[in-house]
Motif scaffolding. Structure first.
Motif, PDB file in Angstrom:
ATOM      1  N   ARG A  82       0.883  -1.178  -0.382  1.00 19.79           N
ATOM      2  CA  ARG A  82      -0.032  -0.039  -0.291  1.00 19.79           C
ATOM      3  C   ARG A  82       0.570   1.311   0.063  1.00 19.79           C
ATOM      4  NH1 ARG A  82      -4.135  -3.235   4.249  1.00 19.79           N
ATOM      5  NH2 ARG A  82      -4.789  -3.816   1.891  1.00 19.79           N
ATOM      6  N   LYS A  83       2.113   1.066   0.749  1.00 17.33           N
ATOM      7  CA  LYS A  83       3.165   2.053   0.136  1.00 17.33           C
ATOM      8  C   LYS A  83       3.296   2.584  -1.300  1.00 17.33           C
ATOM      9  CE  LYS A  83       5.720   1.307   4.603  1.00 17.33           C
ATOM     10  NZ  LYS A  83       6.703   0.798   5.079  1.00 17.33           N
ATOM     11  N   LYS A  84       3.272   1.532  -1.940  1.00 14.32           N
ATOM     12  CA  LYS A  84       3.520   1.105  -3.778  1.00 14.32           C
ATOM     13  C   LYS A  84       2.635   1.899  -3.946  1.00 14.32           C
ATOM     14  CE  LYS A  84       7.708  -1.849  -3.475  1.00 14.32           C
ATOM     15  NZ  LYS A  84       9.090  -0.885  -3.165  1.00 14.32           N
ATOM     16  N   VAL A  85       1.138   1.451  -4.428  1.00 17.05           N
ATOM     17  CA  VAL A  85       0.491   1.571  -4.391  1.00 17.05           C
ATOM     18  C   VAL A  85      -0.969   2.212  -3.652  1.00 17.05           C
ATOM     19  CG1 VAL A  85      -2.273   0.156  -5.341  1.00 17.05           C
ATOM     20  CG2 VAL A  85       0.242  -0.540  -5.469  1.00 17.05           C
ATOM     21  N   GLY A  86      -1.005   3.573  -4.950  1.00 18.32           N
ATOM     22  CA  GLY A  86      -2.154   4.212  -3.319  1.00 18.32           C
ATOM     23  C   GLY A  86      -3.757   4.380  -3.867  1.00 18.32           C
ATOM     24  N   LEU A  87      -4.707   3.993  -3.296  1.00 18.89           N
ATOM     25  CA  LEU A  87      -5.756   4.078  -4.079  1.00 18.89           C
ATOM     26  C   LEU A  87      -6.887   5.337  -3.350  1.00 18.89           C
ATOM     27  CD1 LEU A  87      -8.767   2.471  -4.864  1.00 18.89           C
ATOM     28  CD2 LEU A  87      -8.435   1.525  -3.087  1.00 18.89           C
ATOM     29  N   VAL A  88      -7.357   6.327  -4.110  1.00 23.79           N
ATOM     30  CA  VAL A  88      -8.050   7.435  -3.633  1.00 23.79           C
ATOM     31  C   VAL A  88      -9.223   6.862  -4.282  1.00 23.79           C
ATOM     32  CG1 VAL A  88      -9.075   9.559  -3.678  1.00 23.79           C
ATOM     33  CG2 VAL A  88      -6.475   8.808  -4.503  1.00 23.79           C
ATOM     34  N   PHE A  89     -10.602   7.120  -2.722  1.00 21.59           N
ATOM     35  CA  PHE A  89     -11.441   5.749  -2.968  1.00 21.59           C
ATOM     36  C   PHE A  89     -12.551   7.341  -3.426  1.00 21.59           C
ATOM     37  CE2 PHE A  89     -10.469   3.580   0.594  1.00 21.59           C
ATOM     38  CZ  PHE A  89     -10.196   1.920  -0.067  1.00 21.59           C
ATOM     39  N   GLN A  90     -13.915   6.657  -3.740  1.00 22.37           N
ATOM     40  CA  GLN A  90     -15.114   7.627  -4.619  1.00 22.37           C
ATOM     41  C   GLN A  90     -15.269   8.482  -2.632  1.00 22.37           C
ATOM     42  OE1 GLN A  90     -19.340   7.498  -5.711  1.00 22.37           O
ATOM     43  NE2 GLN A  90     -18.189   6.528  -7.029  1.00 22.37           N
ATOM     44  N   TYR A  91     -15.161   9.738  -3.095  1.00 18.96           N
ATOM     45  CA  TYR A  91     -15.967  10.760  -1.989  1.00 18.96           C
ATOM     46  C   TYR A  91     -14.513  10.681  -0.773  1.00 18.96           C
ATOM     47  CZ  TYR A  91     -20.927  11.234  -4.475  1.00 18.96           C
ATOM     48  OH  TYR A  91     -21.253  11.663  -5.511  1.00 18.96           O
ATOM     49  N   PRO A  92     -13.612  11.141  -1.134  1.00 19.81           N
ATOM     50  CA  PRO A  92     -12.626  10.200  -0.208  1.00 19.81           C
ATOM     51  C   PRO A  92     -12.177  11.718   0.932  1.00 19.81           C
ATOM     52  CG  PRO A  92     -11.897  11.721  -2.238  1.00 19.81           C
ATOM     53  CD  PRO A  92     -12.796  11.096  -2.505  1.00 19.81           C
ATOM     54  N   GLU A  93     -13.052  13.093   0.919  1.00 18.24           N
ATOM     55  CA  GLU A  93     -13.392  13.996   1.878  1.00 18.24           C
ATOM     56  C   GLU A  93     -14.361  13.616   2.808  1.00 18.24           C
ATOM     57  OE1 GLU A  93     -16.220  15.128  -1.549  1.00 18.24           O
ATOM     58  OE2 GLU A  93     -14.235  14.446  -1.271  1.00 18.24           O
ATOM     59  N   TYR A  94     -14.990  12.210   2.797  1.00 21.07           N
ATOM     60  CA  TYR A  94     -15.026  12.025   3.930  1.00 21.07           C
ATOM     61  C   TYR A  94     -14.237  10.785   5.188  1.00 21.07           C
ATOM     62  CZ  TYR A  94     -19.994  12.544   1.473  1.00 21.07           C
ATOM     63  OH  TYR A  94     -20.889  13.004   0.775  1.00 21.07           O
ATOM     64  N   GLN A  95     -13.130  10.580   4.422  1.00 24.52           N
ATOM     65  CA  GLN A  95     -12.384  10.062   5.689  1.00 24.52           C
ATOM     66  C   GLN A  95     -10.931  11.500   5.726  1.00 24.52           C
ATOM     67  OE1 GLN A  95     -10.297   7.343   2.726  1.00 24.52           O
ATOM     68  NE2 GLN A  95     -12.210   7.517   1.866  1.00 24.52           N
ATOM     69  N   LEU A  96     -11.565  12.965   5.584  1.00 22.36           N
ATOM     70  CA  LEU A  96     -10.490  13.359   6.270  1.00 22.36           C
ATOM     71  C   LEU A  96     -11.153  13.504   7.928  1.00 22.36           C
ATOM     72  CD1 LEU A  96     -10.911  16.254   4.175  1.00 22.36           C
ATOM     73  CD2 LEU A  96      -9.314  14.648   4.097  1.00 22.36           C
ATOM     74  N   PHE A  97      -9.777  13.887   8.550  1.00 23.10           N
ATOM     75  CA  PHE A  97     -10.111  13.481  10.500  1.00 23.10           C
ATOM     76  C   PHE A  97      -9.530  14.723  10.814  1.00 23.10           C
ATOM     77  CE2 PHE A  97      -7.290  10.606   9.264  1.00 23.10           C
ATOM     78  CZ  PHE A  97      -5.633  10.536  10.438  1.00 23.10           C
ATOM     79  N   GLU A  98      -7.898  15.178  10.510  1.00 23.23           N
ATOM     80  CA  GLU A  98      -7.246  16.128  11.215  1.00 23.23           C
ATOM     81  C   GLU A  98      -7.843  17.847  11.064  1.00 23.23           C
ATOM     82  OE1 GLU A  98      -4.970  15.901  13.570  1.00 23.23           O
ATOM     83  OE2 GLU A  98      -3.681  14.213  12.514  1.00 23.23           O
ATOM     84  N   GLU A  99      -7.622  18.729  12.452  1.00 25.92           N
ATOM     85  CA  GLU A  99      -7.578  19.289  12.075  1.00 25.92           C
ATOM     86  C   GLU A  99      -7.617  20.604  11.338  1.00 25.92           C
ATOM     87  OE1 GLU A  99      -6.363  21.166  16.236  1.00 25.92           O
ATOM     88  OE2 GLU A  99      -4.964  20.080  15.751  1.00 25.92           O
TER      89      GLU A  99
END
Length: 284
Positions: A82-99
């Motif tokens: 997974r360090k070599k293969v990056g996957l951006v899911f549909q609606y990835p903004e729902y995974q944002l969590f930091e301040e």
């Protein structure tokens, strides 16, 4: 990095009344640095397929090689994959969590154990690639920005991991036209600068026609076509049979030919047809 898939098969709920074959004997090879457009009707197997490429799903049968490394081998570290293969899911903004935006993008690189200077540089580089100014944006909350900007932050978080293969699942879904165009331009710039292998899942025939080197068309878990956009879109009737379409510009080109215009068969984008029309007008 190259990808080679051999006899890949995935069955959901095997040996039950709900058994479903999601992938059925997939055999493809993607070259290092290629830009692949992945298209198919809902339920064609697209999402199941891309989740196999970084080990989120394990195949029932078959093998997947990333640069000759068999990632289906039980001894392989999926964290390393997974360090070599990056996957951006549909609606990835729902995974944002930091301040802050900076902290969110830095999360992945920090988990790699990098020193702070390297993390900061990766954040800056990733933000630049997605069109976000570091000083202006780094301290903003990722929850107080527009949908298009959230999408950029989420993509930047994956890019900051420096994956050699980047997979994007419908990255423009739900965005307004400007946000959509901005994201696609960013993806093209990422590919040109990083020279990485990109797989773009999309429902837009116009987008994949403009960006992709080759199109992987899936239908009911099988590969229907895997060729250049020009060759794939020659199969208009079959594409419509499986619930897909061709770029609208091809319909326009067809109508113009019927009106006596000399329009090339290589037309795929709006820019192509504009040039052809201007050429015809000059000749007349």
């Amino acid at each position: 990095m190259s990808i080679k898939v051999e006899n890949l098969k995935h069955i959901y709920a095997p040996n039950t009344p709900f058994e479903t074959i999601a992938l059925d004997d997939i055999n493809i090879e993607i070259k290092t640095g290629e830009f692949i457009g992945l298209i198919g009707h809902t339920g064609s197997g697209k999402s199941t397929f891309i989740q196999h490429l970084n080990g989120l799903l394990k195949s029932n049968y078959g093998k997947i090689f990333i640069n000759d490394l068999d990632i289906t081998d039980e001894k392989i570290s999926l964290t390393d994959v997974r360090k070599k293969v990056g996957l951006v899911f549909q609606y990835p903004e729902y995974q944002l969590f930091e301040e802050t935006i900076e902290k969110d993008i830095a999360f992945g690189p920090r988990n790699l154990g990098l020193v702070e200077d390297e993390i900061t540089q990766r954040v800056k580089d990733a933000m630049q690639l997605v069109g976000l100014e570091y000083e202006r944006s780094k301290d903003k909350s990722p929850f107080d920005i527009s949908g298009g900007q959230k999408r950029r932050v989420a993509i930047a978080g994956v890019i900051a991991m420096k994956p050699e293969i980047l997979i994007l699942d419908e990255p423009t879904a739900g965005l307004d036209p400007k946000g959509r165009d901005d994201i696609l331009r960013n993806i093209k710039e990422i590919h040109e600068k990083e020279k990485n292998t990109i797989i773009l899942v999309s429902h837009s025939m116009e987008d994949v026609a403009k960006l992709a080197d080759r199109l992987l068309v899936m239908n009911r878990g099988k590969v229907e076509f895997f060729d250049t956009p020009k060759e794939v879109f020659k199969h208009e009737e079959r594409l419509k049979q499986i619930g897909l379409d061709v770029p609208k510009v091809l319909d326009l080109a067809k109508k113009l030919r019927e009106q006596g215009f000399d329009i090339s068969d290589d037309i795929l984008t709006i820019d192509d047809i504009k040039l052809e029309i201007l050429k015809n007008l000059k000749e007349k």
